[in-house]
Design a protein around this motif. Structure first.
Motif, PDB file in Angstrom:
ATOM      1  N   ASN A   1     -12.166  25.419  72.944  1.00 44.13           N
ATOM      2  CA  ASN A   1     -11.301  24.404  72.346  1.00 44.13           C
ATOM      3  C   ASN A   1     -10.898  24.809  70.931  1.00 44.13           C
ATOM      4  N   GLU A   2     -11.854  25.355  70.169  1.00 45.26           N
ATOM      5  CA  GLU A   2     -11.538  25.808  68.808  1.00 45.26           C
ATOM      6  C   GLU A   2     -10.559  26.977  68.834  1.00 45.26           C
TER       7      GLU A   2
ATOM      8  N   THR B   1     -12.669  31.973  60.530  1.00 46.35           N
ATOM      9  CA  THR B   1     -12.475  31.444  61.882  1.00 46.35           C
ATOM     10  C   THR B   1     -11.676  32.395  62.765  1.00 46.35           C
TER      11      THR B   1
ATOM     12  N   TYR C   1     -15.255  33.471  67.775  1.00 46.40           N
ATOM     13  CA  TYR C   1     -15.417  32.349  68.714  1.00 46.40           C
ATOM     14  C   TYR C   1     -15.561  32.845  70.151  1.00 46.40           C
TER      15      TYR C   1
ATOM     16  N   GLU D   1     -10.658  34.416  65.879  1.00 45.98           N
ATOM     17  CA  GLU D   1     -10.780  34.125  67.314  1.00 45.98           C
ATOM     18  C   GLU D   1     -11.823  35.003  68.004  1.00 45.98           C
TER      19      GLU D   1
ATOM     20  N   ASN E   1     -16.627  24.036  73.845  1.00 43.80           N
ATOM     21  CA  ASN E   1     -16.285  23.704  72.460  1.00 43.80           C
ATOM     22  C   ASN E   1     -15.664  24.900  71.741  1.00 43.80           C
TER      23      ASN E   1
ATOM     24  N   LEU F   1      -8.313  27.534  71.051  1.00 47.38           N
ATOM     25  CA  LEU F   1      -6.995  27.005  71.400  1.00 47.38           C
ATOM     26  C   LEU F   1      -6.374  26.212  70.255  1.00 47.38           C
ATOM     27  N   LYS F   2      -7.182  25.639  69.381  1.00 48.32           N
ATOM     28  CA  LYS F   2      -6.638  25.002  68.176  1.00 48.32           C
ATOM     29  C   LYS F   2      -6.038  26.063  67.251  1.00 48.32           C
ATOM     30  N   LEU F   3      -6.721  27.204  67.157  1.00 48.64           N
ATOM     31  CA  LEU F   3      -6.239  28.289  66.302  1.00 48.64           C
ATOM     32  C   LEU F   3      -4.996  28.958  66.880  1.00 48.64           C
ATOM     33  N   ASN F   4      -4.974  29.076  68.201  1.00 44.27           N
ATOM     34  CA  ASN F   4      -3.878  29.778  68.865  1.00 44.27           C
ATOM     35  C   ASN F   4      -3.567  29.078  70.188  1.00 44.27           C
ATOM     36  N   PRO F   5      -2.767  27.998  70.141  1.00 46.27           N
ATOM     37  CA  PRO F   5      -2.490  27.211  71.339  1.00 46.27           C
ATOM     38  C   PRO F   5      -1.787  27.994  72.461  1.00 46.27           C
TER      39      PRO F   5
END
Length: 107
Positions: A80-81, A54, A59, A56, A77, A83-87
């Protein structure tokens, strides 16, 4: 006559067969297909690379290609993924906001 990208694809496919846990090869194949304007294949390879790792970058590349192909929900989408990995990824947050507003106005 094969192009440099087609030759690179063959090389990366060989490397992936030797080291199948290395998602980078799939990602690089995706880039080559994108350069050849074979965007559906590129998306598939980006997705396959994400299934292994996963990262970045994977993505972001897929999100940008989805945006180019006007697949706005897929673009959102992916961001969003990311930002989940690196807010704290401010660049991705701003890009996501831009894509959301662009996608909404283009529907």
């Amino acid at each position: 006559n094969k192009t440099a990208y087609e030759l690179a694809i063959a090389d990366f496919e060989y490397c992936y067969k030797v080291i199948p846990e290395e998602a980078e090869y799939l990602y690089l194949i995706g880039i080559c297909y994108e350069k050849l304007n074979k965007n559906d294949l590129a998306l598939a390879y980006y997705s396959n690379s994400i299934n292994i790792d996963t990262d970045e970058r994977f993505y972001k590349r897929r999100a940008n290609l989805n945006f180019k192909m006007e697949n706005y929900q897929h673009t959102i989408n992916d961001y969003n993924e990311i930002l989940k990995l690196n807010p704290k990824d401010g660049e991705s947050l701003m890009t996501r906001k831009m894509h959301v507003s662009t996608g909404i106005t283009l529907y």
